[in-house]
Design a protein around this motif. Sequence first.
Motif, PDB file in Angstrom:
ATOM      1  N   GLY A 233       0.677  -1.115  -0.032  1.00  0.00           N
ATOM      2  CA  GLY A 233       0.145  -0.124  -0.210  1.00  0.00           C
ATOM      3  C   GLY A 233       0.924   1.306  -0.066  1.00  0.00           C
ATOM      4  N   LEU A 234       2.230   1.055  -0.072  1.00  0.00           N
ATOM      5  CA  LEU A 234       3.094   2.513  -0.043  1.00  0.00           C
ATOM      6  C   LEU A 234       2.881   3.009  -1.363  1.00  0.00           C
ATOM      7  N   MET A 235       2.701   4.249  -1.330  1.00  0.00           N
ATOM      8  CA  MET A 235       2.637   5.079  -2.670  1.00  0.00           C
ATOM      9  C   MET A 235       3.368   6.621  -2.483  1.00  0.00           C
TER      10      MET A 235
ATOM     11  N   PHE B  20      -4.067   8.890   2.980  1.00  0.00           N
ATOM     12  CA  PHE B  20      -2.496   8.654   2.820  1.00  0.00           C
ATOM     13  C   PHE B  20      -1.902   9.072   4.203  1.00  0.00           C
TER      14      PHE B  20
ATOM     15  N   GLY C 161       4.429   7.025   1.491  1.00  0.00           N
ATOM     16  CA  GLY C 161       3.559   6.592   2.578  1.00  0.00           C
ATOM     17  C   GLY C 161       2.327   5.630   2.347  1.00  0.00           C
ATOM     18  N   ILE C 162       1.912   5.071   3.267  1.00  0.00           N
ATOM     19  CA  ILE C 162       0.662   4.142   3.003  1.00  0.00           C
ATOM     20  C   ILE C 162      -0.658   4.789   2.643  1.00  0.00           C
ATOM     21  N   PHE C 163      -1.081   4.130   1.710  1.00  0.00           N
ATOM     22  CA  PHE C 163      -2.407   4.523   1.179  1.00  0.00           C
ATOM     23  C   PHE C 163      -3.331   3.509   1.408  1.00  0.00           C
TER      24      PHE C 163
END
Lengths: 150, 210
Positions: free
Chosen positions: A127-129, B52, B159-161
């Motif tokens: 889920g890292l973006m 996010f 970061g984590i979404f």
Amino acid sequence: MIGGGAVTWFCKKQGPVALSSTEAEYFALSESVKEALWIRQTLTEIGFDVDRPTVINEDNQSTIAIALNPVHHQRTKHIDTRVSFLREHIKDRDIKLVYCPTGDMIADIFTKALPVKQHMKLTGMLGLMSLADLSGKSLVPASLSITRWQ
Amino acid sequence: MVYVDDLLFMSSCQETISRVKDMFKAKFQMTDIGPAEYVLGISIKRFNKGMFFGQPNYTKEILEGCSMWNDENGLPIEIKSSPMMTSWEHDPDGQILNERDRSEFLSVLMKLAYLAQQSRPDILFAVNKLSQYQAKCNSSDQRALERILRYLRGTWDYGIFYTKPESGILMFTNDPDFWDAFQSKVNLLAIPMQVLLKNWIANHVLDMFT
């Protein structure tokens, strides 16, 4: 993983010496079951319905077979308590073991230094973006152009 | 005057949030600073499809702190696409670090450990691996740390979404009994707070004037 993003993760050097890879998987598996049970408790406390079992992905088929099949195995007699712990929670429908091929095993990112391509794939699956990419037009950054893990 | 620190309300229902806020506002003097954007060092950004959570500013700060943001000519430093070489091993024959390098190495490593634990699971393995050699760190570990920093330079705003679920899953209610019960809980909370404040003032503030 909740909502396509990782909510808890850890990486730890294994303490006890394992006699087989199946046994090593059991150490990791019982750690993740403990974590899953804790998250389930927390979710229940804040009002979520957690009636369905939490899916735990496992890439070692013999580990799954031993957990599901309650026969005595000569090679696993010494890891009996961990197996019983797992079986109990599978029986109570708290957790569900699902086979996951090694290439899609997200947790691999916590166990070894991976080649760039696989590292990027798993990073996306966690889920890292990139915030810049999110703020732009595409939801999935070009550098991680893979199908999002469900 | 006594200040009480932040409060954070969470709910998947906007109406619940407004009602709870109104109840608290009626009881206490408070400032509403709107949706949470920065909590415990983590930036929260909202998008149509989800939220996010990340620490881009902290990451940038770490990189700037060890001159890994820009090189001496002000150009971005060379980036790496993964945090650790696949075959990396601690080299026991590496050159021992001097006191200054050693303490910088450990300080940066601990900052990265915090980052990995909060919002960057992708660097966790590399950070954890290096942490195992803290006591006998040498130039080989220093080079490995540099690689993590080069990787972070290229992915600093990651970061984590979390994608939004199709429908709200957190329970909420319009049941009047629930709100009555909640109202009385707010009242109950108000009493011990007043007692607490009075005791606190008696113990601390009055001392200063006597």
